[in-house]
Scaffold this active site. Sequence first.
Site, PDB file in Angstrom:
ATOM      1  N   GLY A  58      38.412  32.995  45.966  1.00  0.00           N
ATOM      2  CA  GLY A  58      39.753  32.996  46.554  1.00  0.00           C
ATOM      3  C   GLY A  58      40.662  33.822  45.655  1.00  0.00           C
ATOM      4  O   GLY A  58      41.735  33.392  45.225  1.00  0.00           O
TER       5      GLY A  58
ATOM      6  N   ASP B 183      37.232  36.648  48.868  1.00  0.00           N
ATOM      7  CA  ASP B 183      38.380  36.146  49.637  1.00  0.00           C
ATOM      8  C   ASP B 183      38.115  36.461  51.100  1.00  0.00           C
ATOM      9  O   ASP B 183      37.040  36.997  51.456  1.00  0.00           O
ATOM     10  CB  ASP B 183      39.711  36.765  49.155  1.00  0.00           C
ATOM     11  CG  ASP B 183      40.905  35.837  49.400  1.00  0.00           C
ATOM     12  OD1 ASP B 183      41.198  35.551  50.589  1.00  0.00           O
ATOM     13  OD2 ASP B 183      41.546  35.389  48.439  1.00  0.00           O
TER      14      ASP B 183
ATOM     15  N   PHE C  51      35.072  30.561  51.744  1.00  0.00           N
ATOM     16  CA  PHE C  51      34.564  29.553  50.808  1.00  0.00           C
ATOM     17  C   PHE C  51      34.346  28.178  51.434  1.00  0.00           C
ATOM     18  O   PHE C  51      33.725  27.315  50.823  1.00  0.00           O
ATOM     19  CB  PHE C  51      35.399  29.472  49.534  1.00  0.00           C
ATOM     20  CG  PHE C  51      36.896  29.314  49.683  1.00  0.00           C
ATOM     21  CD1 PHE C  51      37.463  28.434  50.574  1.00  0.00           C
ATOM     22  CD2 PHE C  51      37.740  30.043  48.836  1.00  0.00           C
ATOM     23  CE1 PHE C  51      38.839  28.275  50.665  1.00  0.00           C
ATOM     24  CE2 PHE C  51      39.126  29.902  48.927  1.00  0.00           C
ATOM     25  CZ  PHE C  51      39.674  29.005  49.843  1.00  0.00           C
TER      26      PHE C  51
ATOM     27  N   ARG D 249      41.714  29.697  40.921  1.00  0.00           N
ATOM     28  CA  ARG D 249      43.122  29.477  40.553  1.00  0.00           C
ATOM     29  C   ARG D 249      43.932  29.231  41.813  1.00  0.00           C
ATOM     30  O   ARG D 249      43.959  30.067  42.715  1.00  0.00           O
ATOM     31  CB  ARG D 249      43.662  30.675  39.780  1.00  0.00           C
ATOM     32  CG  ARG D 249      45.049  30.357  39.218  1.00  0.00           C
ATOM     33  CD  ARG D 249      45.526  31.415  38.286  1.00  0.00           C
ATOM     34  NE  ARG D 249      45.982  32.581  39.016  1.00  0.00           N
ATOM     35  CZ  ARG D 249      46.519  33.649  38.433  1.00  0.00           C
ATOM     36  NH1 ARG D 249      46.634  33.684  37.117  1.00  0.00           N
ATOM     37  NH2 ARG D 249      46.909  34.669  39.147  1.00  0.00           N
TER      38      ARG D 249
ATOM     39  N   HIS E 106      44.256  23.163  45.040  1.00  0.00           N
ATOM     40  CA  HIS E 106      45.523  22.507  45.427  1.00  0.00           C
ATOM     41  C   HIS E 106      45.969  22.890  46.858  1.00  0.00           C
ATOM     42  O   HIS E 106      46.850  22.258  47.407  1.00  0.00           O
ATOM     43  CB  HIS E 106      46.635  22.782  44.394  1.00  0.00           C
ATOM     44  CG  HIS E 106      47.317  24.110  44.507  1.00  0.00           C
ATOM     45  ND1 HIS E 106      48.511  24.389  43.868  1.00  0.00           N
ATOM     46  CD2 HIS E 106      46.994  25.262  45.170  1.00  0.00           C
ATOM     47  CE1 HIS E 106      48.880  25.621  44.146  1.00  0.00           C
ATOM     48  NE2 HIS E 106      47.984  26.172  44.927  1.00  0.00           N
TER      49      HIS E 106
HETATM   50  C1  SAM Z   1      47.104  30.283  46.699  1.00  0.00           C
HETATM   51  S1  SAM Z   1      46.105  31.682  46.959  1.00  0.00           S
HETATM   52  C2  SAM Z   1      45.421  31.941  45.331  1.00  0.00           C
HETATM   53  C3  SAM Z   1      44.977  33.357  45.085  1.00  0.00           C
HETATM   54  C4  SAM Z   1      44.513  33.672  43.663  1.00  0.00           C
HETATM   55  N1  SAM Z   1      43.433  32.826  43.233  1.00  0.00           N
HETATM   56  C5  SAM Z   1      45.654  33.613  42.684  1.00  0.00           C
HETATM   57  O1  SAM Z   1      45.648  32.809  41.762  1.00  0.00           O
HETATM   58  O2  SAM Z   1      46.585  34.410  42.851  1.00  0.00           O
HETATM   59  C6  SAM Z   1      44.792  31.098  47.909  1.00  0.00           C
HETATM   60  C7  SAM Z   1      43.782  32.150  48.298  1.00  0.00           C
HETATM   61  O3  SAM Z   1      42.749  31.534  49.078  1.00  0.00           O
HETATM   62  C8  SAM Z   1      42.376  32.447  50.090  1.00  0.00           C
HETATM   63  N2  SAM Z   1      41.698  31.734  51.183  1.00  0.00           N
HETATM   64  C9  SAM Z   1      42.237  30.903  52.122  1.00  0.00           C
HETATM   65  N3  SAM Z   1      41.290  30.443  52.942  1.00  0.00           N
HETATM   66  C10 SAM Z   1      40.111  30.977  52.512  1.00  0.00           C
HETATM   67  C11 SAM Z   1      38.760  30.855  52.951  1.00  0.00           C
HETATM   68  N4  SAM Z   1      38.438  30.066  53.971  1.00  0.00           N
HETATM   69  N5  SAM Z   1      37.804  31.530  52.265  1.00  0.00           N
HETATM   70  C12 SAM Z   1      38.129  32.330  51.199  1.00  0.00           C
HETATM   71  N6  SAM Z   1      39.399  32.486  50.748  1.00  0.00           N
HETATM   72  C13 SAM Z   1      40.373  31.807  51.392  1.00  0.00           C
HETATM   73  C14 SAM Z   1      43.677  33.073  50.512  1.00  0.00           C
HETATM   74  O4  SAM Z   1      43.500  34.278  51.210  1.00  0.00           O
HETATM   75  C15 SAM Z   1      44.367  33.243  49.157  1.00  0.00           C
HETATM   76  O5  SAM Z   1      44.078  34.486  48.595  1.00  0.00           O
END
Ligand code: SAM
Length: 427
Positions: free
Chosen positions: A258, A281, A313, A328, A332
Site C-alpha cells: 500500500g 498498490d 492486498f 505505513r 489504521h
Molecule cells: C493511507 S494510504 C498510505 C499510503 C502510504 N503507505 C503512505 O504512508 O503514504 C493507504 C494506501 O492504501 C492503498 N489501498 C487501498 N486499498 C487497497 C487495496 N485493496 N490494495 C492495495 N492498496 C490499497 C491506497 O491506494 C493508499 O495508497
Amino acid sequence: MTEPEAKLEALLDIINSSARQAIVEYKKTGHGVPGADATTFHPLDMATDTIALRKAIRLLEGAYHQLSAILAPPQHTVMNFVFNYNWACTNVALRARIADVLEQHPEGLSVDRLADAVDLDKSNVARILRVLSLMGCFKEVKRDVFANTRLSLILKSTNNTGCYAHFHSRHIAKYAGVLYETMIDQDFSRSHELDKAPRVFACRKEGLSDSYWETIKNDDERRDIFHRGLLGHGEMMGTSAVLHRYPWDNVSSVVDVGSGIGAFSIPLATMFPHLKITNHDLPEVIVQAQNAWEKNAPEALLDGRVELVPNNFLEDIPVFGKDVYYLRHIIHDWPDAEATAILRNIRKAMGPNSVVLIHDSVLFHAFQEPGVGTNGLSVAPEPMLPNFGAGSHRVYQIDLTMWFLLNSKERTLDEMKIIAQVSSNIS
Ligand SMILES: C[S@@+](CC[C@H](N)C(=O)[O-])C[C@H]1O[C@@H](n2cnc3c(N)ncnc32)[C@H](O)[C@@H]1O
C-alpha cells in the site's frame, strides 16, 4: 502551597522546560530559533528526524492546554471547542489559493487586489484572513494589507501538508457533520463494517454509493490531493524518522505494501541505494507512483532497484520472501476483519527471516487495561494525563478521521497485538 497551586506550578515548570528544550533543538541546526514574524520555513521544519522537538512540543501543548483549562472559566474553554471555524477558513484559503497569490507580494497585498486575484468578495476575504491571523497564519501588515507567514506557507498549493489540510477541511468536515445521525441510525449505529462509516451515510443522502477508494480512483484531482496529502501527513506526524531509526543497513529487500506514490520508499531508496524495493498498490495508484519515481528517484528505476507492481492486498499475496514487509498507515484504514485479511496475505508471502513492520500511531489511553502497564510507551509527568492530554491531539483526531471516512481506527498496542495474533493463525 495548596495541592491545586502545586499542580499549577508543576505545569508551569513543564511548560518552561519543554519550551527551552524546543529552543535547544532549533539552535542545534545552527539557524537559531524561528522568529515571531518569520516569513520563511526554518530548516527544522523540513527535517526528517525531529523526534526530540516533537517530544518537547507534545509536553508543551499538553501542559499549556491543561493550565489554561484550569485557570480559564469553563464556559470559555468549552465554547472554544465549538467556536472553531478555523477549518472552514483554512479551506477557503486553500481552495482560493490565497497563499499562492500572496507569495508574489512578500511586502503584502491590499485586500482589494487580493480579492480580485482570487475572485472573491473583499470583505469576506478580509474576515477570513483576520481570523487565521489571530493564530499567526497570514498577517495583516498594515490596515487591509495581508502577507504570508511561516504558517500560511503551508497553505500553498504546492505544499503537501496543505493538501492534507485540503482533504480534511473539504471532505472529512462534511462526514463529521452527520456523526450523531450515524450514531443513532438503526443500520449504522452499532456496525463496525466498512460500509457503515459516516462518509457512507453522508454520501447516501446525495445518492452516491462508491467506496472511498473507488471515489478517488474516478477523480484524478481528488486522488492527487489525497496522495500528496499523505506526504503531508508524514511531514505533520514526523513519520520519516523511521528512515533514521530502523537498521535499514541490515536489510536487503523491502516491500512497501500500500505504498501510495512512494512517500516512504522514494526517500528510502535515495538514502539506502543497496535496497531492492517493491511498491504494491492499486493499479491506478501504481501509475501515479511511476510518475513520482520518475520525477524524484529516476536512478532507482533505471538501476532496477525498484519494481512497481499492482496488488490488491485484500485478495492478493504480495511478492514472496522479502526481508521487510512495511505497512505505513494501512492497518489504521481498515476495520479488524480487513486488517486481519491483509496481514494474513502478507504472512503467506513471508520467508523464515521476513518481518512485518506496521507503522501507525499508537493510541495510549489515560487508563490502560489492568496489568498491561505502559507497553513501553512514554508517559507524561504528573499532573498531566499520562497520555499527554492535548499533546496527543492530532493522534486522537486522526482516529476520528479513520472512523468518519472508513469506519476504522487507530489502535492501542494491545489491539494491534490481537490483530497480529489472529492473522498469524493460518488455517
Ligand atoms: C493511507 S494510504 C498510505 C499510503 C502510504 N503507505 C503512505 O504512508 O503514504 C493507504 C494506501 O492504501 C492503498 N489501498 C487501498 N486499498 C487497497 C487495496 N485493496 N490494495 C492495495 N492498496 C490499497 C491506497 O491506494 C493508499 O495508497
